[in-house]
Design an enzyme around this catalytic site. Sequence first.
Site, short mmCIF file in Angstrom:
data_model
loop_
_atom_site.label_atom_id
_atom_site.label_comp_id
_atom_site.label_asym_id
_atom_site.label_seq_id
_atom_site.Cartn_x
_atom_site.Cartn_y
_atom_site.Cartn_z
N GLY A 29 20.59 -46.03 45.90
CA GLY A 29 21.15 -46.86 46.96
C GLY A 29 22.64 -47.10 46.77
O GLY A 29 23.24 -46.68 45.78
N SER A 30 23.24 -47.80 47.71
CA SER A 30 24.70 -47.97 47.71
C SER A 30 25.18 -48.86 46.56
O SER A 30 26.24 -48.61 45.99
CB SER A 30 25.17 -48.53 49.05
OG SER A 30 24.55 -49.77 49.31
N THR A 31 24.41 -49.88 46.21
CA THR A 31 24.81 -50.74 45.09
C THR A 31 24.76 -49.95 43.78
O THR A 31 25.63 -50.08 42.92
CB THR A 31 23.90 -51.99 45.01
OG1 THR A 31 23.72 -52.50 46.32
CG2 THR A 31 24.50 -53.07 44.12
N GLY A 82 18.94 -51.57 42.71
CA GLY A 82 19.19 -52.53 43.79
C GLY A 82 17.89 -53.02 44.41
O GLY A 82 16.80 -52.78 43.89
N ASP A 84 16.17 -54.43 48.54
CA ASP A 84 16.35 -54.76 49.95
C ASP A 84 16.15 -56.26 50.18
O ASP A 84 16.78 -56.84 51.05
CB ASP A 84 15.38 -53.94 50.80
CG ASP A 84 15.64 -52.45 50.63
OD1 ASP A 84 16.76 -52.03 50.95
OD2 ASP A 84 14.76 -51.74 50.12
N LYS A 94 11.70 -53.04 47.82
CA LYS A 94 12.57 -51.91 47.58
C LYS A 94 12.08 -50.71 48.41
O LYS A 94 10.99 -50.75 48.94
CB LYS A 94 12.58 -51.52 46.10
CG LYS A 94 13.25 -52.57 45.24
CD LYS A 94 13.41 -52.12 43.78
CE LYS A 94 13.86 -50.72 43.64
NZ LYS A 94 15.09 -50.39 44.37
N GLY A 97 15.94 -46.90 50.70
CA GLY A 97 16.50 -45.54 50.60
C GLY A 97 15.41 -44.49 50.46
O GLY A 97 15.70 -43.30 50.35
N GLU A 103 11.44 -44.96 41.60
CA GLU A 103 12.00 -46.25 41.15
C GLU A 103 10.91 -47.08 40.45
O GLU A 103 11.15 -47.67 39.39
CB GLU A 103 12.56 -47.03 42.35
CG GLU A 103 13.82 -46.40 42.93
CD GLU A 103 14.27 -47.02 44.23
OE1 GLU A 103 15.39 -46.73 44.64
OE2 GLU A 103 13.51 -47.79 44.84
C1 5RP Z 1 16.27 -47.35 47.50
C2 5RP Z 1 16.26 -48.80 47.17
C3 5RP Z 1 17.56 -49.51 47.14
O1 5RP Z 1 17.73 -50.11 45.89
C4 5RP Z 1 17.57 -50.54 48.22
O2 5RP Z 1 17.33 -49.92 49.47
C5 5RP Z 1 18.92 -51.27 48.29
O3 5RP Z 1 19.92 -50.40 48.71
P1 5RP Z 1 21.43 -50.83 48.83
O4 5RP Z 1 21.95 -51.04 47.46
O5 5RP Z 1 22.08 -49.66 49.54
O6 5RP Z 1 21.49 -52.09 49.66
O7 5RP Z 1 15.23 -49.40 46.94
O8 5RP Z 1 14.97 -46.82 47.60
#
Ligand code: 5RP
Length: 218
Positions: A29-31, A82, A84, A94, A97, A103
């Site tokens: 994910g972006s974080t 990260g 959601d 989660k 993504g 994960e």
């Molecule tokens: C991916 C995840 C991510 O950690 C979750 O979607 C958070 O993403 P972001 O850091 O882009 O907000 O679970 O499968």
Amino acid sequence: MHRDQQKQAAARAALDYIESGDIVGVGSGSTVHFFIDELAKLKGKIDGGVASSIATADRMRARGITVLDLNQVGKVPIYVDGADEATHHLHLIKGGGGALTREKIIAQASEKFVCIADHSKLVPTLGEFPLPIEVIPMAQSLVGRALAGLGALPQLRADFTTDNGNIILHARNLAISNPIQMEQRINQFPGVVTVGLFALRGADVLLLGGENGVEVIR
Ligand code: 5RP
């Protein structure tokens, strides 16, 4: 602080939890992208990382971080990922993504799960974010009906295949008052590979980037 700066601050704070010689589990994910960029600065200090998605592995390699196979490493002292949604009880949703299965495997294999996010992810109750569920394609209707039986509105994520070749159903409208019970329940549906509830094995520490720095919840 802009949302991305909050994510970056949380990602940077996670470095404090990494010790010399660690193998680091790396989420998606972006974080986590910010985290990988920070982790690259510690390249010489760590023994490498285990990636939870192809995208993560690609970014790690591009930053010069060694990517290891989970089956080849004895233990994963720390996992950074990260979320959601997250609660004060360190229960998470989660899978936004679509990388939830790998994960969850690495989270389970890890000794410490450090969750990083911006402050908007902290919620009193999980479920506003549509719960992602990875499903074997032939079980789409069966699992969809089972989810409807729980009061959810299941919806297929369009044009998406997971790294494992499966589909993602999103369950909207789920009242998740007991995340552990809900995770156990959805785990029982044949055809479900992984539900994006991380409550049975939640985070150990939550680092939330916000206006006034990084809040630590444990
Ligand atoms: C991916 C995840 C991510 O950690 C979750 O979607 C958070 O993403 P972001 O850091 O882009 O907000 O679970 O499968």
